[in-house]
Design an enzyme around this catalytic site. Structure first.
Site, PDB file in Angstrom:
ATOM      1  N   ARG A 109      36.888 -41.810-116.523  1.00 47.13           N
ATOM      2  CA  ARG A 109      35.874 -42.742-116.003  1.00 47.13           C
ATOM      3  C   ARG A 109      36.599 -43.704-115.078  1.00 47.13           C
ATOM      4  O   ARG A 109      37.526 -44.403-115.508  1.00 47.13           O
ATOM      5  CB  ARG A 109      35.177 -43.482-117.142  1.00 47.13           C
ATOM      6  CG  ARG A 109      34.324 -44.641-116.635  1.00 47.13           C
ATOM      7  CD  ARG A 109      33.339 -45.157-117.629  1.00 47.13           C
ATOM      8  NE  ARG A 109      32.228 -44.237-117.792  1.00 47.13           N
ATOM      9  CZ  ARG A 109      31.072 -44.547-118.372  1.00 47.13           C
ATOM     10  NH1 ARG A 109      30.880 -45.759-118.839  1.00 47.13           N
ATOM     11  NH2 ARG A 109      30.121 -43.649-118.483  1.00 47.13           N
ATOM     12  N   HIS A 136      27.747 -39.334-111.584  1.00 48.62           N
ATOM     13  CA  HIS A 136      27.794 -39.312-113.052  1.00 48.62           C
ATOM     14  C   HIS A 136      27.222 -37.951-113.510  1.00 48.62           C
ATOM     15  O   HIS A 136      26.120 -37.874-114.038  1.00 48.62           O
ATOM     16  CB  HIS A 136      26.973 -40.477-113.610  1.00 48.62           C
ATOM     17  CG  HIS A 136      27.269 -40.816-115.043  1.00 48.62           C
ATOM     18  ND1 HIS A 136      28.188 -40.128-115.810  1.00 48.62           N
ATOM     19  CD2 HIS A 136      26.750 -41.778-115.861  1.00 48.62           C
ATOM     20  CE1 HIS A 136      28.225 -40.656-117.023  1.00 48.62           C
ATOM     21  NE2 HIS A 136      27.371 -41.650-117.077  1.00 48.62           N
ATOM     22  N   GLN A 139      25.907 -37.207-117.095  1.00 50.19           N
ATOM     23  CA  GLN A 139      24.628 -37.857-117.348  1.00 50.19           C
ATOM     24  C   GLN A 139      23.482 -37.043-116.770  1.00 50.19           C
ATOM     25  O   GLN A 139      22.495 -36.753-117.459  1.00 50.19           O
ATOM     26  CB  GLN A 139      24.651 -39.262-116.715  1.00 50.19           C
ATOM     27  CG  GLN A 139      23.397 -40.063-116.983  1.00 50.19           C
ATOM     28  CD  GLN A 139      23.245 -40.408-118.457  1.00 50.19           C
ATOM     29  OE1 GLN A 139      24.142 -40.974-119.055  1.00 50.19           O
ATOM     30  NE2 GLN A 139      22.113 -40.047-119.049  1.00 50.19           N
ATOM     31  N   ASP A 231      17.782 -47.079-113.834  1.00 56.36           N
ATOM     32  CA  ASP A 231      19.143 -47.438-114.254  1.00 56.36           C
ATOM     33  C   ASP A 231      19.320 -48.925-113.915  1.00 56.36           C
ATOM     34  O   ASP A 231      18.491 -49.522-113.214  1.00 56.36           O
ATOM     35  CB  ASP A 231      20.156 -46.558-113.498  1.00 56.36           C
ATOM     36  CG  ASP A 231      21.604 -46.806-113.929  1.00 56.36           C
ATOM     37  OD1 ASP A 231      21.825 -47.431-114.985  1.00 56.36           O
ATOM     38  OD2 ASP A 231      22.522 -46.365-113.200  1.00 56.36           O
ATOM     39  N   CYS A 271      19.519 -43.909-118.386  1.00 56.32           N
ATOM     40  CA  CYS A 271      20.830 -43.412-118.842  1.00 56.32           C
ATOM     41  C   CYS A 271      21.442 -44.339-119.879  1.00 56.32           C
ATOM     42  O   CYS A 271      22.305 -43.921-120.638  1.00 56.32           O
ATOM     43  CB  CYS A 271      21.750 -43.235-117.650  1.00 56.32           C
ATOM     44  SG  CYS A 271      22.006 -44.756-116.728  1.00 56.32           S
ATOM     45  N   ARG A 299      23.779 -36.345-124.773  1.00 53.60           N
ATOM     46  CA  ARG A 299      25.112 -36.396-124.149  1.00 53.60           C
ATOM     47  C   ARG A 299      26.101 -35.645-125.034  1.00 53.60           C
ATOM     48  O   ARG A 299      26.956 -34.911-124.549  1.00 53.60           O
ATOM     49  CB  ARG A 299      25.581 -37.858-123.975  1.00 53.60           C
ATOM     50  CG  ARG A 299      24.837 -38.667-122.930  1.00 53.60           C
ATOM     51  CD  ARG A 299      25.171 -38.251-121.504  1.00 53.60           C
ATOM     52  NE  ARG A 299      26.574 -38.359-121.170  1.00 53.60           N
ATOM     53  CZ  ARG A 299      27.185 -39.482-120.776  1.00 53.60           C
ATOM     54  NH1 ARG A 299      26.500 -40.597-120.644  1.00 53.60           N
ATOM     55  NH2 ARG A 299      28.473 -39.495-120.478  1.00 53.60           N
TER      56      ARG A 299
HETATM   57  N1  NVA Z   1      25.062 -46.983-112.761  1.00 56.65           N
HETATM   58  C1  NVA Z   1      25.665 -47.424-113.982  1.00 56.65           C
HETATM   59  C2  NVA Z   1      25.657 -46.325-114.997  1.00 56.65           C
HETATM   60  C3  NVA Z   1      26.212 -46.697-116.338  1.00 56.65           C
HETATM   61  C4  NVA Z   1      26.213 -45.551-117.289  1.00 56.65           C
HETATM   62  C5  NVA Z   1      27.074 -47.919-113.725  1.00 56.65           C
HETATM   63  O1  NVA Z   1      27.803 -47.279-112.941  1.00 56.65           O
HETATM   64  O2  NVA Z   1      27.447 -48.945-114.276  1.00 56.65           O
HETATM   65  N1   CP Z   2      25.169 -43.619-119.910  1.00 52.41           N
HETATM   66  C1   CP Z   2      26.476 -43.873-120.074  1.00 52.41           C
HETATM   67  O1   CP Z   2      27.338 -43.251-119.456  1.00 52.41           O
HETATM   68  O2   CP Z   2      26.727 -44.830-120.995  1.00 52.41           O
HETATM   69  P1   CP Z   2      28.141 -45.523-121.295  1.00 52.41           P
HETATM   70  O3   CP Z   2      28.467 -46.386-120.101  1.00 52.41           O
HETATM   71  O4   CP Z   2      27.908 -46.318-122.537  1.00 52.41           O
HETATM   72  O5   CP Z   2      29.168 -44.449-121.483  1.00 52.41           O
END
Ligand code: NVA
Ligand code: CP
Length: 322
Positions: A109, A136, A139, A231, A271, A299
């Site tokens: 990540r 992502h 997701q 989101d 998500c 997930r």
């Molecule tokens: N768009 C959000 C998704 C989190 C799972 C982010 O990147 O923070």
């Molecule tokens: N949806 C998602 O990726 O959640 P987290 O940021 O908690 O991993």
């Protein structure tokens, strides 16, 4: 159980997979989910290790990958950037080469998508994108699996996404194009998804015979929607723009009034994590139309299938458990 085969070494974006491969992955995900619910073991990745490198926070991704590999008979290592030498300047290429000598797969990540490309190029083992600023994929694959397990096919599905044209929106666009699902995205003008991603999604959609609509008009976007998705307005790494974003996105909220403009029985997706009262109201999030926690659960199942497909093979490309 036949393990789905993916031609790709890595999952960096959903375009690494074909429609047939994704559908095969969904079938396998459904089987793993049923076995898990029945309390049956499936140690397909016995003795395998997943390195999980996190440069950003996570609840779902971390817990679902860690629990998932454990349920498959393997083991996960949580590697926070702050605790490994990557955080002190060791290059992503060297990190990739070193981890390739120890573990059987890496989940990352990160911020810039190029970081994950660099990791994959330098790793001899599969790399999975657990979220970058641009995409992502785990997701989006999960979201379409969540729809697929309810609908069994996508012919009557129309997905509307409301909010920021961010990493999640971009992955939804591409997956919809690959799978052949009508999709419509409503964002304020300044927050449209990346033009290159929209072009790619439109090309994919032309091949599968569906439409991709990008608009600022909420009513237009949600017309006939059978699934409504949102989101957060402020993604990780954009915190300094919070005040401005809250103002710019104010009307891009999923609330009862907007949901009532969708097709009857429309389901709500997110998500997560949600910022209740911002992009989604409590009453919608907690309504029977909301399937956000099914999404979160899935997930686990989808990523188990993905890890089997990518990490189940030995280094000669043969499934080691057969
Ligand atoms: N768009 C959000 C998704 C989190 C799972 C982010 O990147 O923070
Ligand atoms: N949806 C998602 O990726 O959640 P987290 O940021 O908690 O991993």
């Amino acid at each position: 159980m036949k393990i789905p085969s993916l031609r790709t070494k890595d999952l960096l974006t959903v375009t690494d997979c074909s429609r047939e491969e994704i559908l095969e992955l969904f079938e396998f995900t459904g089987k793993l989910k049923a076995q898990t619910k029945a309390g049956r073991q499936h140690h397909i990745l016995k003795g395998k290790t997943l390195g999980m490198v996190f440069e950003k926070s996570s609840t779902r991704t971390r817990v679902s990958f860690e629990t998932g590999i454990l349920q498959l008979g393997g083991h996960a290592l949580f590697l926070s950037k702050n605790d490994i030498q990557l955080g002190r300047g060791e290059t992503i290429g060297d990190t990739a080469q070193v981890l390739s000598r120890y573990v059987d797969g890496i989940m990352l990540r990160t911020f810039a998508h190029d970081t994950i490309i660099g990791l994959a190029e330098n790793a001899s083992i599969p790399v999975i994108n657990g979220l970058s600023d641009s995409f992502h994929p785990c997701q989006a694959l999960t979201d379409f699996f969540t729809i697929y397990e309810r609908e069994k096919d996508f012919s009557h599905v129309r997905l509307a996404y409301v909010g920021d044209g961010n990493n999640v929106a971009c992955s939804l666009l591409l997956t919809a194009g690959i799978l052949g699902v009508d999709i419509s995205i409503a964002c304020p003008g300044k927050y449209m998804p990346d033009r290159k991603v929209v072009d790619a999604a439109q090309k994919l959609a032309a091949a599968t015979g569906v439409t991709v609509q990008i608009t600022s008009d909420l009513d237009e976007a949600v017309q006939g929607a059978t699934y409504l998705y949102t989101d957060v307005w402020v993604s990780m790494g954009m915190e300094k723009d919070t005040a401005k974003r809250k103002k710019d996105f104010k009307k891009y909220q999923i609330n009862r009034k907007l949901l009532d403009k969708c097709a009857p029985g429309c389901r709500v997706l997110h998500c997560l994590p949600a910022h209740r009262g911002e992009e989604i109201t409590d009453d919608v999030m907690d309504s029977p139309q909301s399937i956000v926690f099914d999404q979160a659960e899935n997930r686990l199942h989808l990523q188990k299938a993905l890890m089997c497909a990518l990490m189940g093979k030995n280094r000669k490309g043969v499934f080691s458990w057969i």
